[in-house]
Structure formats: C-alpha cells, structure tokens
Design a protein around this motif. Structure first.
Motif, PDB file in Angstrom:
ATOM      1  N   VAL A  16     -20.874   2.715  -2.793  1.00  0.00           N
ATOM      2  CA  VAL A  16     -19.735   2.647  -1.869  1.00  0.00           C
ATOM      3  C   VAL A  16     -18.629   1.860  -2.552  1.00  0.00           C
ATOM      4  N   ARG A  17     -17.415   2.380  -2.493  1.00  0.00           N
ATOM      5  CA  ARG A  17     -16.306   1.698  -3.161  1.00  0.00           C
ATOM      6  C   ARG A  17     -15.109   1.550  -2.233  1.00  0.00           C
ATOM      7  N   TRP A  18     -14.289   0.571  -2.554  1.00  0.00           N
ATOM      8  CA  TRP A  18     -13.096   0.294  -1.740  1.00  0.00           C
ATOM      9  C   TRP A  18     -12.008  -0.229  -2.647  1.00  0.00           C
ATOM     10  N   ASN A  19     -10.805   0.204  -2.390  1.00  0.00           N
ATOM     11  CA  ASN A  19      -9.672  -0.277  -3.162  1.00  0.00           C
ATOM     12  C   ASN A  19      -8.564  -0.687  -2.211  1.00  0.00           C
ATOM     13  N   GLU A  20      -8.063  -1.883  -2.404  1.00  0.00           N
ATOM     14  CA  GLU A  20      -7.070  -2.432  -1.474  1.00  0.00           C
ATOM     15  C   GLU A  20      -5.677  -1.900  -1.778  1.00  0.00           C
ATOM     16  N   GLU A  21      -4.939  -1.556  -0.727  1.00  0.00           N
ATOM     17  CA  GLU A  21      -3.540  -1.165  -0.912  1.00  0.00           C
ATOM     18  C   GLU A  21      -2.665  -2.421  -0.906  1.00  0.00           C
ATOM     19  N   ARG A  22      -1.451  -2.297  -1.405  1.00  0.00           N
ATOM     20  CA  ARG A  22      -0.595  -3.484  -1.541  1.00  0.00           C
ATOM     21  C   ARG A  22      -0.324  -4.157  -0.186  1.00  0.00           C
ATOM     22  N   SER A  23       0.009  -3.363   0.838  1.00  0.00           N
ATOM     23  CA  SER A  23       0.319  -4.018   2.115  1.00  0.00           C
ATOM     24  C   SER A  23      -0.949  -4.547   2.785  1.00  0.00           C
ATOM     25  N   GLU A  24      -2.082  -3.916   2.473  1.00  0.00           N
ATOM     26  CA  GLU A  24      -3.366  -4.449   2.958  1.00  0.00           C
ATOM     27  C   GLU A  24      -3.615  -5.808   2.302  1.00  0.00           C
ATOM     28  N   ASN A  25      -3.282  -5.875   1.024  1.00  0.00           N
ATOM     29  CA  ASN A  25      -3.438  -7.122   0.276  1.00  0.00           C
ATOM     30  C   ASN A  25      -2.612  -8.231   0.929  1.00  0.00           C
ATOM     31  N   ALA A  26      -1.394  -7.858   1.353  1.00  0.00           N
ATOM     32  CA  ALA A  26      -0.524  -8.862   1.976  1.00  0.00           C
ATOM     33  C   ALA A  26      -1.093  -9.323   3.316  1.00  0.00           C
ATOM     34  N   GLN A  27      -1.774  -8.409   4.022  1.00  0.00           N
ATOM     35  CA  GLN A  27      -2.271  -8.753   5.357  1.00  0.00           C
ATOM     36  C   GLN A  27      -3.676  -9.341   5.351  1.00  0.00           C
ATOM     37  N   ALA A  28      -4.544  -8.826   4.464  1.00  0.00           N
ATOM     38  CA  ALA A  28      -5.970  -9.119   4.622  1.00  0.00           C
ATOM     39  C   ALA A  28      -6.574  -9.929   3.483  1.00  0.00           C
ATOM     40  N   THR A  29      -5.791 -10.248   2.479  1.00  0.00           N
ATOM     41  CA  THR A  29      -6.234 -11.210   1.464  1.00  0.00           C
ATOM     42  C   THR A  29      -5.600 -12.539   1.860  1.00  0.00           C
ATOM     43  N   VAL A  30      -6.313 -13.628   1.599  1.00  0.00           N
ATOM     44  CA  VAL A  30      -5.841 -14.916   2.136  1.00  0.00           C
ATOM     45  C   VAL A  30      -4.417 -15.256   1.704  1.00  0.00           C
ATOM     46  N   HIS A  31      -3.752 -16.013   2.543  1.00  0.00           N
ATOM     47  CA  HIS A  31      -2.448 -16.584   2.212  1.00  0.00           C
ATOM     48  C   HIS A  31      -2.650 -18.032   1.757  1.00  0.00           C
ATOM     49  N   GLY A  32      -1.574 -18.593   1.214  1.00  0.00           N
ATOM     50  CA  GLY A  32      -1.639 -19.996   0.798  1.00  0.00           C
ATOM     51  C   GLY A  32      -0.616 -20.843   1.531  1.00  0.00           C
ATOM     52  N   ARG A  33      -0.710 -22.208   1.276  1.00  0.00           N
ATOM     53  CA  ARG A  33       0.182 -23.205   1.889  1.00  0.00           C
ATOM     54  C   ARG A  33       0.105 -23.094   3.437  1.00  0.00           C
ATOM     55  N   GLY A  34       1.254 -23.218   4.136  1.00  0.00           N
ATOM     56  CA  GLY A  34       1.217 -23.204   5.588  1.00  0.00           C
ATOM     57  C   GLY A  34       0.876 -24.594   6.123  1.00  0.00           C
ATOM     58  N   GLN A  35       1.782 -25.522   5.952  1.00  0.00           N
ATOM     59  CA  GLN A  35       1.535 -26.889   6.438  1.00  0.00           C
ATOM     60  C   GLN A  35       2.828 -27.471   6.996  1.00  0.00           C
ATOM     61  N   ILE A  36       2.668 -28.317   8.004  1.00  0.00           N
ATOM     62  CA  ILE A  36       3.778 -29.181   8.428  1.00  0.00           C
ATOM     63  C   ILE A  36       3.430 -30.576   7.921  1.00  0.00           C
ATOM     64  N   GLN A  37       4.353 -31.177   7.191  1.00  0.00           N
ATOM     65  CA  GLN A  37       4.081 -32.502   6.624  1.00  0.00           C
ATOM     66  C   GLN A  37       5.058 -33.516   7.201  1.00  0.00           C
ATOM     67  N   ASP A  38       4.535 -34.528   7.858  1.00  0.00           N
ATOM     68  CA  ASP A  38       5.373 -35.649   8.287  1.00  0.00           C
ATOM     69  C   ASP A  38       5.048 -36.817   7.386  1.00  0.00           C
ATOM     70  N   ILE A  39       6.056 -37.294   6.684  1.00  0.00           N
ATOM     71  CA  ILE A  39       5.805 -38.364   5.722  1.00  0.00           C
ATOM     72  C   ILE A  39       6.757 -39.524   5.973  1.00  0.00           C
ATOM     73  N   GLU A  40       6.203 -40.735   5.943  1.00  0.00           N
ATOM     74  CA  GLU A  40       7.019 -41.958   6.053  1.00  0.00           C
ATOM     75  C   GLU A  40       6.752 -42.783   4.813  1.00  0.00           C
ATOM     76  N   LEU A  41       7.828 -43.148   4.149  1.00  0.00           N
ATOM     77  CA  LEU A  41       7.704 -43.878   2.892  1.00  0.00           C
ATOM     78  C   LEU A  41       8.497 -45.170   3.017  1.00  0.00           C
ATOM     79  N   ALA A  42       7.818 -46.290   2.810  1.00  0.00           N
ATOM     80  CA  ALA A  42       8.497 -47.586   2.939  1.00  0.00           C
ATOM     81  C   ALA A  42       8.629 -48.231   1.565  1.00  0.00           C
ATOM     82  N   ALA A  43       9.735 -48.947   1.350  1.00  0.00           N
ATOM     83  CA  ALA A  43       9.957 -49.601   0.059  1.00  0.00           C
ATOM     84  C   ALA A  43      10.689 -50.918   0.269  1.00  0.00           C
ATOM     85  N   ASP A  44      10.483 -51.846  -0.681  1.00  0.00           N
ATOM     86  CA  ASP A  44      11.195 -53.125  -0.582  1.00  0.00           C
ATOM     87  C   ASP A  44      12.626 -52.959  -1.111  1.00  0.00           C
TER      88      ASP A  44
END
Ligand code: MCN
Length: 803
Positions: A286-314
C-alpha cells in the motif's frame, strides 16, 4: 581527551577541508530514489479524505458510491478500523504528569478537530482513481465553532476535546532553585523594565519533498518493510510496533532519499500507520503520496506562540530579572514531541547573558482547531532567542544606548566557561565578544551607524536599519538522563559501527538519518581522518533499520555532536583492535606501535611497519590472531553525551526600508556561528545559509493564516510565501571556532543555528530603521503591507500628538 583546534587537525588533514558532498551527484542528476519514485508492482494507492471543517461531529459516513467506483479496492472510515488500533498515535513527551492528551487515531472516529483531519482512506489501483473516489464519499457533519485564538481557547468557552473538560494541555514552570521572590523584586526595584508581547506566527515547514509512504508486506513470512520520507526511521519503527501491536522484529523501516524535513518529518504520522495496517491486513503493498496542499494542512506546523516577556535592568543596563509567560499553540492534537517544544526554548530565554537567578518562566499550552504543531527548525530555541534579543533592543531604545553596547555589558565573559547558568545547565564553552567583534568588523558596524545617521533624516523615504542578534543554542540532544528529567520518553544516545573490510575499504554504519545534512560526506571524513585513508574509501550506511539496527535519528542538530562523535569513537576502538593484531604479527609490544597514514610502525624502527590493509586481511582470515581475540575488524559504539552542545553566535544585518511602499531590502547579512571544530566548513556554510534564509523567511515572508472558521488560507505556494532565490541577500559567514570540551571531536551542532539567529536580527533591523518614526514594533512577517500599515498608523499618531 581534551578537545582543541589541534585535536581535530591531528589525523590526515581531511577534517576541516571544504570537501564537496558525496551525496550531491546522485541528487543533482536525478539518480537518487525518493519514496515516491519506487516502482512497487501490485501496490494499492491510498488517498485520504480530509475534513473540510475545523471542528465538527461526524454524524454519518456513506462510502458506498466510492466503493463502487471502478478501480477502487476498498474504503475505510475511522469507525471501520478503530477496533484494530492497539494504542492511539504516540506522543513521546508527556511534559507533566497531569498533561492532557486527547486520544488521537489515524482516522477520526467521531469528531474532527482541524481542516485536514483524516476521515476516510480509499485504496485503489492508481492514485487518480483513489482521489476521484474521495469526491464520492458522503460525510454528514454537525459543524461546531472553530477555536483559533489561543487566549480565547484558554477560557474554555468551547471545549474541543470534551473528554478532557478543558483546552489547556499543561502548564509547565521552569523551577529555579533559590529564586523565590527575586524576580518580582527585580521588576519592582530596577531602574529599567521593558514589558513586551511577541507573537511567533505559525509556520509551515514546506520541505521540498512532501511526505510519501510505501508499506511492503511479505505475505507468507509476516515481515513488513515500511519505506517512508521520514527523518526518524528508528523511532518510527518502535512507535509503529507499539501503536499497531505488530512484532518489532518483523518490521523494517527504510528511508530512501529524503527531500528535507526541517523537523516536520520527525514524527509518526497517520498515513504511515494506515499504510502499514492496511498492507498487513490485505497482504498487498500500500502506498501514499502527499499533495502539496495536503502537506500544508496535514503535516505539522511550527512555532505558534504568544510570548510575554519582562526584562529588568539596572541603571547601567545590567540585567537584573527576567519573566516569561508563554502560551503555546498545540493545534488539534499532540503529535510526537509537540508538548516539549516550548521546553526546549525555556532554558534559553537568558540568551548569552549573565542572568541572575531572578528568572521566572512558565508555559501554558492549549489546543486549538488547527493543524497540530511540532518541532520545526530550532524548535523552541528560535522563539526564545527572538524574545530575549528583541527585548534587549527594546531595552537599548529605552536606555537610548547602542544595542551592541548593551549586549556587551551583559555577555558571559570568555573566562567564565564552563559556565553554570541560572537554569543549572552548564554551557560548555563560548566567546561572545569574539563572535560579536568578528561580525562587527565584517559589517563595518560603526561606519554603518554613521551612514544610518546621515540617511535617516526627516523626510527620507529610504530608511536604514541595523540589526544585531546573539544566541546560545542548546543542541546535540542529548544526555539521556537530562532528557529523563524533562519527562522525555526516549534517550539521547547514538550508535555507530565501523568495519574495515577484508580489502581494507571501510564501512560506517550510523544511527543518524540524514535528509540534506551531508552525513555520508562528514562521517566519511571522520573515518578517513582516523584511518589515514581517502574519504572515497569509506562508505556510510544509514536510514535502514535492517542495516543500522540501533539509532535515534536526526533532529535537534544532534547528529554530529552525538552520532559523528560515536563514529570517531568506533574508529578508535577498531584501531585499538588492529593495533593488537599488528603487534602480534610484528612481535612487538602494542604500546610501541604508532599508527599514522594507515600504517602501524614500531616506534624507533621505521622499517618495521604493517599497513592497515594487511591487518584487515589478517583479521578476516583469522589464521594468526592473538589468543582470545575475535576475528574481524568491526566495532560498535553507543555514545550518550555528557552534556548538550552549546553553539553560539552573533548575526548582524543592514536593511533599507522604502517608507512609501513598505518594502524591505536586506542589504547585507553577516552570520558568525561558532559550532566548535568544523568537520566540513563547506557543509557548515551551507547549513548556515539555509538556516539564515529560514529565519529571514519567518521575519519577512511566511505565515500560516487561518480565517475565523479555521480554514487554512495559505495552503498552496501561491499563498504561503517562501522566499525565492532573488529574495536572499548576500550572506557573509564569519569564522569563529571555540571547540567544545565535552566531546572528542570538539564539535557542536550547526543545523539550526542560522535560523535561531536570523529572525531577531532582521526584525531588530526593521524596528531600528523605523523607530525614528515612532514605531516600537512590527508583527512578523514584516510584509510590505504590515510595514506600510505601521508607518501610516505612526504618522497618524504623530499628527494627533502634534495637533
Ligand atoms: N557539521 C560540521 N561541523 C560542525 C557542525 C556540523 O561539519 N561543527 C556538519 C555535520 O557533519 C553535518 C551537518 O553539518 O553534516 C549538520 O550537522 P548537525 O548540526 O549535527 O545537524 P544534524 O545533522 O543533526 O541535522 C539536523 C538539523 C536540523 S535539527 C534541521 S531542522 C535541519 C538541518 O539540520 N533540517 C534540514 N539542516 C537541514 N538541511 C537540509 N538540507 N534539510 C533539512 O531538512
């Protein structure tokens, strides 16, 4: 052994040479076979019906018309197969004991949770009939609201996986000993505090080769070979055996040529499991080949974060405290290492700086009705570096000092290494001032600043921006015990077998699984250097679990600092054995033998020699070996590193922004990535170039965009803007070599370095160009439209303030 510049140059001089890659002729001439190129007589082709809804209950499925189509062999829904799955799809990183993980099966059984979620599988005699049949499947859905906003998801108004009772998967704090209360104190009492929110947009990895699978059963013996375009054949084998309940010793996983992965093929995917399961049941390939738009939808994505950062300095800009709150977008389900990605970054928010223990980090990860996220080049570390480096620029602006000056005030000094960081981890080596100075000189920083002052005058429509970023990376994953402390389910070791064949040619068998990184070349160079032979006399075998039975594959820039080091150690072991045979043959004491240039010589008797080739043949015939010594010149090493490897660097760039169009031109890019000793500087440069372009892509071009109903708006290359060759600026790679003291080659990884440095460098330059117009920040990607909008808004605000 103490590593140093000398140690890598001690062999026959091959190491450190800019050798062309052995892999390339086959790739460039089309000779290389990718999974989808395989001819498999009698194979059935699989196509997957995917959900058009982000969130819906499956009310009914009618597959009768599809099944009746000429050429269709069979059609399966999730319900048809559910009873045969031994376990849900694997997640190997349960970061907390109470982490919520919804059961995730290769096909949805009762509910879909993102556009692209698999609903039915069709098998047919060819690919086009299989795809035609998808149109004939009738699925009735009860459509539910999509959840695409991370903060709204946390409010649990719409719970995606009802059985969990919440969309929150886990909250993971990085607990630092002895720092209670310090962080708040730093925020309350420091001269400067910057408080920023950054959004790491979702990215689609877009490997050049989409995924492809062939499952080839041996109908009578019961063995199964799974060919897959994967980065992780060994992990895939174990996980497929566990998930489908098939005997692991009867499963072989092979990766033919793999056209890139960037982390997205570090996974166990539904289609791999479906092909194996159906091939096993039907006893046909049995074989399967992914299409490009399938790749965009069904292969994992990366990043996707909200970052709240507080930086203190003297008042001098010395960092006094750091607080980070993350919200991580897991997407609809947890894939193989999804939950661990923010943790990989957690240790790097302090960048290359001397950070006191006043550090407070926690990450909350949530489910959404979008494609699952997972590791993508850098996995957590580009995000962390972006946050600290962008915040350092914000602090420099607040203090009205040069961002490079601010960084230098905070660098961990060279003399402090090995350096125990505020997190308890020990950075092996570093010289940040050197890396920064090299970059500064190449860019001609001071001259560029002078040019900027002259150019960015009132009314100028071409504004110059200078970007600086520095980074420490934690890679070479990793000491198994440290991974255990982070709840990761596997180890971090790597294995290598080295054999000298009877004709003295050398075979290296590695557990790494290259997919563009050039291991055949690099591992050949390591062995050639050890044995004093030409790299063309060495063959490297990999990516087939029948040939390399042990291994943990390629990701996390681990292959050289773990797998390549294992190759070197296995060579040493073979040479030790060969020495015993040579000593026996020459009736000499083995301690009196020197080995150089492929020849054993008795010290002080230069005419008493024995070539490695002769030793190899003696080991093969075994007619006259020392008592008790096994025949054959073959040794295996399984190496578990004592520490991560800690590459570091400084990137700098100059950009010019057209304020009338929002267009950004990157005029010059300088990358100084110190990865310790380099096995092959040509490969290193290639890795840095590719990495920089991927970081630049995040900064300026790429974004996986969803509408409010959870439809992916960028599922083709017409909408998902990857940079073209013409978008790539001139990149100068600067040379800095600080060997790692923790491995025998003195090497550190480099596969992700460029990506980690690049996005903050470009974005710092963009904001630097525009801050004079009153712009504090711009959301990535800094597309011409985003930039133009920001300029318009700033102008309107300025006019309002002046009115
Ligand atoms: N190298 C060297 N000297 C050093 C460091 C590295 O000569 N001091 C060489 C190594 O010998 C190897 C290459 O550089 O040939 C990369 O080595 P390493 O840093 O160990 O990284 P890995 O081989 O483990 O590759 C993984 C890394 C990751 S995590 C991603 S993502 C990524 C990357 O590599 N994906 C890639 N580079 C990629 N390159 C291509 N073409 N395609 C991908 O999908």
């Amino acid at each position: 052994m103490e590593a140093s510049d000398e140690s890598i140059a001690a062999g026959n001089g091959v190491l450190g040479q800019r050798m062309l890659r052995k892999e390339d002729p086959a790739l460039l001439t089309g000779e290389a076979i990718f999974t989808n190129d395989m001819k498999v007589p009698g194979a059935l082709y699989m196509a997957v019906l995917r959900s058009p809804h982000a969130h819906a209950r499956i009310v009914s499925i009618d597959t009768s018309a599809a099944a009746a189509l000429d050429g269709v062999h069979s059609v399966y829904s999730g319900a048809d197969l559910a009873d045969s799955w031994a376990a849900p799809m694997p997640c190997a990183w349960p970061v907390t004991d109470d982490m919520k993980n919804p059961a995730h099966y290769p096909l949805a059984v009762s509910k879909v949770a993102y556009v692209g979620d698999g609903v039915c599988a069709v098998l047919a005699v060819n690919d086009s009939i299989a795809h035609d049949a998808l149109d004939l499947i009738n699925v009735e859905y009860d459509v539910l609201p999509a959840v695409i906003d991370l903060e709204k998801s946390l409010s649990d108004v719409i719970v995606i996986h009802e059985e969990l009772g919440t969309n929150r998967s886990y909250t993971w704090p990085l607990v630092i000993e002895d720092n209670e209360g310090d962080c708040q104190k730093a925020m309350d009492e420091s001269a400067y505090v910057v408080k920023e929110r950054y959004i790491q947009q979702r990215l689609i990895p877009m490997a050049m080769e989409p995924r492809a699978v062939v499952a080839l059963p041996q109908p009578f013996g019961g063995d199964m070979t799974l060919y897959s375009s994967t980065q992780v054949p060994h992990i895939l084998k174990v996980m497929t055996a566990l998930t489908l309940g098939i005997p692991e010793h009867q499963l072989r996983v092979v990766c033919p040529a793999v056209g890139g992965g960037f982390g997205s093929k570090l996974n166990v995917y539904a289609e791999e499991l479906l092909c194996v399961q159906l091939a096993q049941t039907l006893k046909v390939p049995v074989r399967w080949n992914e299409e490009r738009s399938e790749n965009a939808q069904a292969t994992v994505h990366g990043r996707g974060q909200i970052q709240d950062i507080e930086l203190a300095a003297d008042e001098n800009g010395k960092i006094t405290g750091l607080r980070v709150r993350l919200i991580g977008d897991m997407g609809a389900y947890l894939q193989l290492v999804t939950p661990g990605v923010p943790l990989l970054g957690a240790f790097l928010y302090g960048g290359v700086y001397q950070i006191p223990k006043a550090f407070d980090f926690s990450c909350t990860s949530v489910f959404t009705t979008m494609t699952p996220t997972d590791a993508y080049r850098g996995a957590g570390r580009p995000e962390a570096t972006y946050a600290i480096e962008h915040a350092m620029d914000a602090l420099a602006r607040k203090m009205n000092i040069d961002p490079l000056v601010l960084r230098r005030r905070n660098f961990i000094p060279k003399e402090a290494f090995p350096y125990e960081a505020y997190t308890g981890l020990v950075y092996d080596s570093g010289d940040h001032d050197k890396a920064a100075t090299i970059a500064e000189n190449i860019l001609d920083y001071d001259a560029m600043r002078a040019k900027q002052a002259a150019q960015n005058v009132e009314g100028s429509t071409k504004r110059l921006g200078i970007g600086v970023s520095t980074y420490f990376e934690m890679c070479g994953l990793a000491p198994s015990r440290v991974l255990a402390s982070l709840n990761y389910s596997a180890g971090g070791w790597e294995s290598a077998t080295v054999r000298v064949l009877p004709t003295s040619k050398i075979q290296v068998v590695t557990g790494t699984s290259p997919h563009g990184q050039g291991h055949e070349t690099a591992w050949s160079m390591i062995a050639a250097d050890k044995f004093g032979v030409d790299p063309s006399d060495v063959d490297v075998l990999h990516s087939d679990t029948a040939i390399a039975p042990m291994g943990l594959d390629t990701y996390g820039s681990r292959s050289l600092p773990v797998g390549g080091v294992a190759v070197g150690l296995a060579c040493d072991k073979v040479i030790d054995k060969a020495r015993k045979i040579a000593a026996h043959q020459m009736e000499a004491n083995e301690d009196d033998l020197e080995f150089a240039g492929g020849m054993f010589t008795v010290k002080g008797s230069p005419d008493k020699t024995m070539a490695l080739a002769a030793v190899a043949f003696e080991a093969f015939t075994a007619h006259n070996l020392p008592d008790g010594l096994e025949p054959n010149l073959e040794m295996q090493v399984t190496y578990d590193p004592p520490n991560f490897s800690w590459p570091f660097g400084t990137h700098m760039c100059a950009v010019e922004i057209d304020t009338e169009t929002g267009n950004i031109e990157v005029l010059q890019y300088v990358a100084v990535d110190d990865c310790g000793n380099k096995v092959n500087p040509l490969i290193v440069d290639g890795q840095v170039h590719g990495g920089v372009i991927q970081g630049l892509a995040q900064a300026l071009f790429e974004e996986a965009r969803y509408d409010e109903d959870g439809n992916l708006l960028s599922s083709t290359l017409a909408e998902y803007l990857v940079p073209a060759a013409s978008d790539v600026p001139p990149i100068t790679v600067g040379e800095s070599v600080t060997p790692s003291p923790t491995n025998s080659l003195g090497v550190k990884g480099v596969g992700e370095a460029g990506t980690i440095g690049a996005a903050p460098c470009i974005m710092n330059a963009v904001v630097d160009a525009l801050s004079g117009l009153g712009i504090q920040d711009i959301q990535m990607p800094a597309s011409p439209l985003n930039v133009w909008n920001a300029i318009q808004q700033a102008q309107a605000t300025n006019q309002e303030n002046n009115a």
